[in-house]
Design a protein around this motif. Structure first.
Motif, PDB file in Angstrom:
ATOM      1  N   MET A  66       0.907  -1.126  -0.028  1.00 53.86           N
ATOM      2  CA  MET A  66       0.041   0.017   0.065  1.00 53.86           C
ATOM      3  C   MET A  66       0.973   1.275  -0.024  1.00 53.86           C
ATOM      4  O   MET A  66       1.830   1.402   0.772  1.00 53.86           O
ATOM      5  CB  MET A  66      -0.747  -0.008   1.254  1.00 53.86           C
ATOM      6  N   THR A  67       0.953   2.089  -0.979  1.00 53.83           N
ATOM      7  CA  THR A  67       1.512   3.220  -0.878  1.00 53.83           C
ATOM      8  C   THR A  67       1.080   4.316  -0.078  1.00 53.83           C
ATOM      9  O   THR A  67      -0.196   4.317   0.521  1.00 53.83           O
ATOM     10  CB  THR A  67       1.329   3.942  -2.473  1.00 53.83           C
ATOM     11  N   VAL A 117      -9.078   0.651   0.400  1.00 53.17           N
ATOM     12  CA  VAL A 117      -7.743   0.163  -0.165  1.00 53.17           C
ATOM     13  C   VAL A 117      -7.358   0.991  -0.990  1.00 53.17           C
ATOM     14  O   VAL A 117      -5.938   0.890  -1.240  1.00 53.17           O
ATOM     15  CB  VAL A 117      -7.920  -1.088  -0.589  1.00 53.17           C
ATOM     16  N   ALA A 118      -8.076   1.668  -1.877  1.00 50.73           N
ATOM     17  CA  ALA A 118      -7.636   2.792  -2.992  1.00 50.73           C
ATOM     18  C   ALA A 118      -7.021   3.887  -2.175  1.00 50.73           C
ATOM     19  O   ALA A 118      -6.568   4.850  -2.911  1.00 50.73           O
ATOM     20  CB  ALA A 118      -8.465   2.992  -4.069  1.00 50.73           C
ATOM     21  N   PRO A 172      -2.053  -2.273   6.335  1.00 55.52           N
ATOM     22  CA  PRO A 172      -2.085  -3.908   6.557  1.00 55.52           C
ATOM     23  C   PRO A 172      -0.547  -4.130   7.342  1.00 55.52           C
ATOM     24  O   PRO A 172       0.007  -3.540   7.143  1.00 55.52           O
ATOM     25  CB  PRO A 172      -2.234  -4.617   5.418  1.00 55.52           C
ATOM     26  N   PRO A 173      -0.881  -5.179   8.028  1.00 50.39           N
ATOM     27  CA  PRO A 173       0.830  -5.648   8.650  1.00 50.39           C
ATOM     28  C   PRO A 173       1.491  -6.042   7.654  1.00 50.39           C
ATOM     29  O   PRO A 173       1.264  -6.475   6.457  1.00 50.39           O
ATOM     30  CB  PRO A 173       0.252  -7.058   9.408  1.00 50.39           C
ATOM     31  N   ALA A 174       2.741  -5.411   7.631  1.00 52.34           N
ATOM     32  CA  ALA A 174       3.773  -5.357   7.040  1.00 52.34           C
ATOM     33  C   ALA A 174       3.976  -6.829   6.186  1.00 52.34           C
ATOM     34  O   ALA A 174       4.323  -6.780   4.960  1.00 52.34           O
ATOM     35  CB  ALA A 174       5.023  -4.792   7.406  1.00 52.34           C
TER      36      ALA A 174
END
Lengths: 421, 409
Positions: free
Chosen positions: A1-2, A401-402, A410-412
Motif C-alpha cells: 500500500m503506498t 484500499v485505494a 495492513p501488517p507489513a
C-alpha cells in the motif's frame, strides 16, 4: 500500500461527503412533499410483558428533518476538508449513518408510496445487530490471522463449515454450547489446514484461501443433499433462545437491541474486548504483532514465527467457525450457499476497520446495518434499488484500499510466507 | 520480494498434476464411501461373517465405480453406444451428446482461463473474472437484444460489446492498483459482489428487462447475435461456433505470450518486476494493460456463454458465469498458465461438471462431488511440495513461488 498524502486523496472523501449531504437535502428533503411525515416507532416486537418505560412514536416532518441531516453531512464534509483530521474514516462512517437514517425517513414518509407508513427502529437495529454479530466473529478471525502475517481469505469457508456442523450438532443435541464448540473445532481444523499449507509448504495463502472456500461450499452442499436430505432430523433448524439480562433489557431501544440477545452476541462482544486487550496490552500481543510486521526481527529475538502463526490461524479459524454457528443459530435451517458471501463482507470489515478489533466492530455495525437495509427496504417500495445499498460495503472497501477514504495499512508481512535464511 | 509466478513448479509439472488428480479422485472416493448408506452398512457388518470383508470391498467398488463410470459416460460417452453408432450409423446424437455438452461447457471456460492465466503470468491475481464475465454478458445482452442488424455485423458487435464490458471491469482494479496501490485481490473480490448486485438491478430495470416481465430476466438476444449450434439447430447437439472463438483465443494467447513484445514485457514483469523496470518497461502501464486484456477475455467468456448457451440473462446466467469466473482460476492453476494446459484443464473440469449431472441422475450422488474433486485437485496443485512428500518424489530445496503478494505490497 503506498503512503497517501493527506492533502491529495484525503480531500476526495470530503467532497464525497458534501455531495452525499447535498443529495440527502435535495432528493430526500425537498424531494418529499411539504406535508409528509415520517414515523419512527420503538416498541420491540419480540418482547412481551411489561416495560417500566415506554418510548412514544417519533413523528417528524420528513422534508425539514432530511434537510437538517443533509446539512449535517455537508458540515462533516466541510470540517474534513478544512481540518483534514486523521479520523476521516470515522467521519465518513458517521455521514453514512446519517445518510441511512435520512433514507429511512424518506422511504417511510406518509403520504408517500410506502405500504408501511412507519419504521420500527428497534427491529431495524435488532435485525442488523444479528448480521453485525456474525461479521464481528469473521473480522476478529481475520484480525487474529492477519496480525500474525497469514491472510485468511477463507473466512467464508469457515463460516459455512461451522454453520453446517453447528446445525447437525444443534439438531441432534439441542445444545447450542456443544454446537458452538463443534463449530470452533471444525473452524480450527480448517485454520490448521490453511496454516499447514501456508507455513510448512509455503503455498500461496490467497489461492489456498479461495480454494478452501470452494471446497467447503461444495462439500457442505454435497453433504446437505447426501446426508441432511435423507435424515431431516439432522437439520431441524432450531434457533437459539435469547438470554435477556435482567433490568437492563427493560431500557427502551437499547435494551432489546443490546441486552436481549443470544449468548453468541455476548460472546462476540466479550471476544472483541479480550482480543483487543490481548493484542495491544500483553506480551503475547506484542509478539504476534512483531511476527506480522517483521518476522525476521521477531525470530532474531527468539520468537518462534511458525508456532505463533500456527497458533493464531488456528484460533482465528475457531472464532470464524463459531461465527458460522452463530449465523445458523439465529437464521435456522442449513441450506446450500448458506452464508452467501458474508465471509467476504467480514473481510471487508476487517480492512475497513484497519486490522483492529475495535475498528472491526464499527465496520461490522455499519455493514450489518446496510446489509439489513438492503433486504429490509424492499417492503417500503422505495424507488431507489436496494441493490445499490447492497453494494455499499464492497464499494466502501474498494475506496478504502485505494486510499480514497482515509488510509489503511495492513501488517507489513501479511500474506508473505516466512523462510528462515 | 520474491514475485516469481506459478510457472515453474517442481521439476516435472505434468507428473505433479497427474498425482494431484489421482489424490483428488481418491479423496472423492473417500467422500463417497463415507456418505453412501449401502457402503457404510456393508462395512458395519465387517465381523458378521468370514467373507464380509470381501462383500464390503465389493460394495465399495461397486458404488465408487458406478459413480466414476457415470462421470465418464456422462462427459465423454458410452463406448458401447459408440460401437453401435459406428456399426449401424444411427443414433449419433445420443452418442455424441456427452462430448458436445463437455465442449459447450469448456468453451467459455477456456476463454476466461486464458485471461486469468495472462494475469498470473504477469504476477497479478485476477479474482474478478467472475464480475468481468458478468459485465461482458450485460454488454452482449445490450447490443445483442437492443440492436438489430444482419448477423455479419450484429454477431461481431455483440462479442465486441462483451469484450468492452470485461475491459471496463478490468480497468477499475487496474487503475486503482497502478495509481493508488490498491491490492488487486481485494478490489476484484469486492467488485464481484458489486457487479453481481448491478446485474440484478439491470435485469429488473428498463431497458434491458424483458418487457412485460416482473422477474429478473433480460431481453432475449436476436437470432443474428447468436453463436449457433455447430451442426445446425436440428442436430440436437448444443456445441456451438463458440469453439472457434475459444480456439482463436488459445492461439492468440500462445502467440501473445511467446511471440509478442508486450507478452514478453508481461512475463518479465511477472518474473521480476525490478528487472522489468530496469529494462524500461513501465510497470503502471503494464498493470493497466494486463487488466484490460484479462478482463476483456473474461468479458468475452461471458458473452460467449450468453450467445451460445443462455440467450438471455437470468438467475441461471449469474450462477453459470459465477462458475466460470471461479473455475477459471482453478483451471489456470491446473494448466500452469500455459495455453495447452488451459485447454486440457478446461476440458477436464468441464467434463467433471457435465459428468456430475449424469452421476447425480444415475447414482444419486450429488453433482457437488465433481466440485469437491476439482477443489481438492487445485489445493494439491497449489501445494506442490506436499504432493512431492506424499509420493516421495525427490524434492528440491523449497522455494517460494507465489502468484500473489502480501496485502502490503
Amino acid at each position: 500500500m503506498t503512503t497517501t498524502p493527506v492533502n491529495g486523496r484525503g480531500r476526495v472523501i470530503a467532497v464525497l461527503m458534501m455531495a452525499l449531504g447535498l443529495l440527502v437535502a435535495m432528493a430526500f428533503g425537498f424531494g418529499s412533499a411539504g406535508n409528509a411525515h415520517s414515523v419512527f416507532t420503538f416498541a420491540p416486537v419480540n418482547i412481551s410483558g411489561d416495560r417500566p418505560w415506554h418510548l412514544g412514536d417519533l413523528t417528524v416532518l420528513t422534508r425539514w428533518w432530511n434537510v437538517v441531516l443533509g446539512l449535517l453531512i455537508i458540515a462533516l464534509g466541510v470540517e474534513t476538508w478544512v481540518r483534514r483530521p486523521k479520523a476521516a474514516l470515522a467521519r465518513f462512517g458517521g455521514a453514512a449513518i446519517f445518510f441511512l437514517v435520512a433514507l429511512l425517513f424518506w422511504a417511510s414518509r406518509s403520504p408517500g408510496p410506502s405500504q408501511v407508513p412507519f419504521v420500527n427502529v428497534t427491529s431495524v437495529l435488532t435485525g442488523s445487530s444479528a448480521i453485525a454479530m456474525v461479521l464481528i466473529f469473521g473480522s476478529l478471525s481475520g484480525v487474529l490471522c492477519e496480525r500474525a502475517g497469514v491472510v485468511n481469505i477463507a473466512i467464508e469457508g469457515q463460516f459455512i463449515g461451522g454453520a453446517f456442523f453447528g446445525s447437525v450438532i444443534a439438531s441432534t443435541t439441542n445444545n447450542f454450547i456443544l454446537a458452538a464448540l463443534g463449530g470452533a473445532v471444525f473452524g480450527a481444523l480448517l485454520g490448521w489446514l490453511l496454516a499447514f499449507l501456508a507455513i510448512r509448504y509455503l503455498a500461496d495463502q490467497v489461492i489456498i484461501g479461495v480454494v478452501l472456500v470452494t471446497t467447503m461450499s461444495s462439500l457442505t452442499s454435497y453433504l446437505n443433499l447426501q446426508v441432511l436430505t435423507p435424515y431431516p432430523n439432522l437439520n431441524i433448524g432450531n434457533t437459539v433462545a435469547t438470554l435477556p439480562i435482567p433490568l437492563l433489557d427493560k431500557i427502551p431501544l437499547i435494551g432489546p437491541v443490546l441486552f436481549n440477545e443470544t449468548g453468541f452476541f455476548y460472546l462476540a462482544i466479550l471476544l472483541v474486548a479480550v482480543v483487543s486487550f490481548a493484542l495491544f496490552r500483553t506480551r503475547w500481543g506484542l509478539r504476534v504483532r512483531a511476527v506480522g510486521e517483521h518476522p525476521k526481527a521477531a525470530e532474531s529475538v527468539g520468537i518462534n514465527v511458525a508456532r505463533t502463526r500456527y497458533r493464531n490461524v488456528i484460533m482465528g479459524g475457531a472464532v470464524a467457525g463459531v461465527g458460522g454457528v452463530a449465523f445458523m443459530a439465529t437464521q435456522g435451517q442449513f441450506q446450500p450457499d448458506y452464508t452467501s458471501g458474508l465471509g467476504y463482507v467480514a473481510l471487508a470489515a476487517l480492512i475497513f476497520g484497519r486490522w483492529t478489533p475495535s475498528g472491526a466492530v464499527v465496520a461490522s455495525v455499519l455493514f450489518g446495518l446496510s446489509a439489513y437495509l438492503a433486504n429490509g427496504l424492499q417492503s417500503y417500495s422505495v424507488p431507489i434499488s436496494s441493490e445499490f445499498i447492497g453494494m455499499f460495503p464492497y464499494l466502501v472497501t474498494i475506496a478504502v484500499v485505494a486510499g480514497l477514504i482515509g488510509r489503511v495499512r495492513p501488517p507489513a508481512a501479511d500474506g508473505i510466507p516466512y523462510q528462515r535464511s | 520480494m520474491n514475485r516469481t509466478s506459478l510457472r515453474r513448479i517442481g521439476e516435472s509439472p505434468s507428473l505433479l498434476t497427474f498425482f494431484a488428480l489421482l489424490l483428488g479422485f481418491l479423496i472423492g472416493a473417500v467422500v463417497i464411501i463415507a456418505t453412501t448408506a449401502p457402503v457404510l452398512n456393508a462395512w458395519r457388518q465387517l465381523f458378521s461373517s468370514p467373507t464380509a470383508v470381501l462383500h464390503a470391498l465389493n460394495v465399495t467398488f461397486d458404488n465408487v465405480g458406478a459413480a466414476y463410470r457415470a462421470l465418464f459416460v456422462g462427459s465423454i460417452g458410452n463406448p458401447s453406444s459408440f460401437a453401435h453408432s459406428l456399426a449401424t450409423g444411427q443414433s449419433w446424437t445420443a452418442t455424441l451428446t456427452p462430448l458436445s455438452e463437455t465442449l459447450t461447457y469448456a468453451t467459455p471456460l477456456v476463454i476466461a482461463s486464458m485471461g486469468v492465466a495472462l494475469a498470473f503470468q504477469t504476477g497479478i491475481f485476477n479474482i474478478g473474472a467472475n464480475g468481468q464475465a458478468i459485465l461482458g454478458g450485460i454488454g452482449g445482452a445490450w447490443i445483442g437484444s437492443m440492436m438489430h442488424a444482419p448477423m455479419i455485423i450484429h454477431l461481431p458487435l455483440t462479442l465486441l460489446a462483451g469484450v468492452a464490458g470485461g475491459v471496463l471491469g478490468g480497468l477499475i482494479p487496474g487503475i486503482l492498483k497502478s495509481f493508488a496501490g490498491a491490492h488487486e485481490v481485494i478490489v476484484t473480490l469486492m467488485l464481484n459482489y458489486v457487479i453481481a448486485f448491478f446485474l440484478v438491478y439491470v435485469v429488473q430495470s428498463t431497458p434491458l428487462q424483458q418487457p412485460g416481465q416482473a422477474n429478473d430476466i433480460s431481453r432475449t438476444l436476436d437470432h443474428s447475435a447468436l453463436l449457433l449450434p455447430l451442426f445446425g439447430a436440428g442436430s440436437g447437439l448444443r456445441v456451438s461456433y463458440g469453439v472457434f472463438v475459444a480456439a482463436g483465443v488459445v492461439a492468440f494467447g500462445w502467440w501473445f505470450l511467446n511471440r509478442s513484445t508486450l507478452g514478453f514485457a508481461f512475463r518479465v514483469t511477472g518474473a521480476n518486476p525490478n528487472a522489468a523496470r530496469a529494462a524500461g518497461f513501465n510497470p503502471k502501464r503494464i498493470i493497466i494493460l494486463v487488466f484490460m486484456i484479462s478482463g476483456g477475455l473474461a468479458g468475452l467468456a461471458g458473452v460467449v456463454q450468453l450467445a451460445s448457451t443462455n440467450y438471455f440473462i437470468d438467475g441461471g446466467f449469474l450462477i453459470g458465469s459465477a462458475g466460470i469466473g471461479f473455475t477459471a482460476i482453478t483451471v489456470s492453476l491446473l494448466g500452469r498458465n500455459k495455453p495447452a494446459g488451459i485447454v486440457w484443464g478446461s476440458l477436464l473440469f468441464a467434463a467433471l461438471g457435465v459428468g456430475g449431472r449424469t452421476m447425480q441422475a444415475r447414482t444419486g450422488i450429488p453433482l457437488d462431488l465433481a466440485l469437491i474433486i476439482q477443489s481438492i485437485v487445485v489445493l494439491f496443485v497449489a501445494s506442490p511440495v506436499l504432493v512431492k512428500e506424499i509420493f516421495r518424489l525427490r524434492a528440491k530445496a523449497q522455494t517460494v513461488q507465489l502468484a500473489t503478494k502480501g496485502w502490503s505490497q
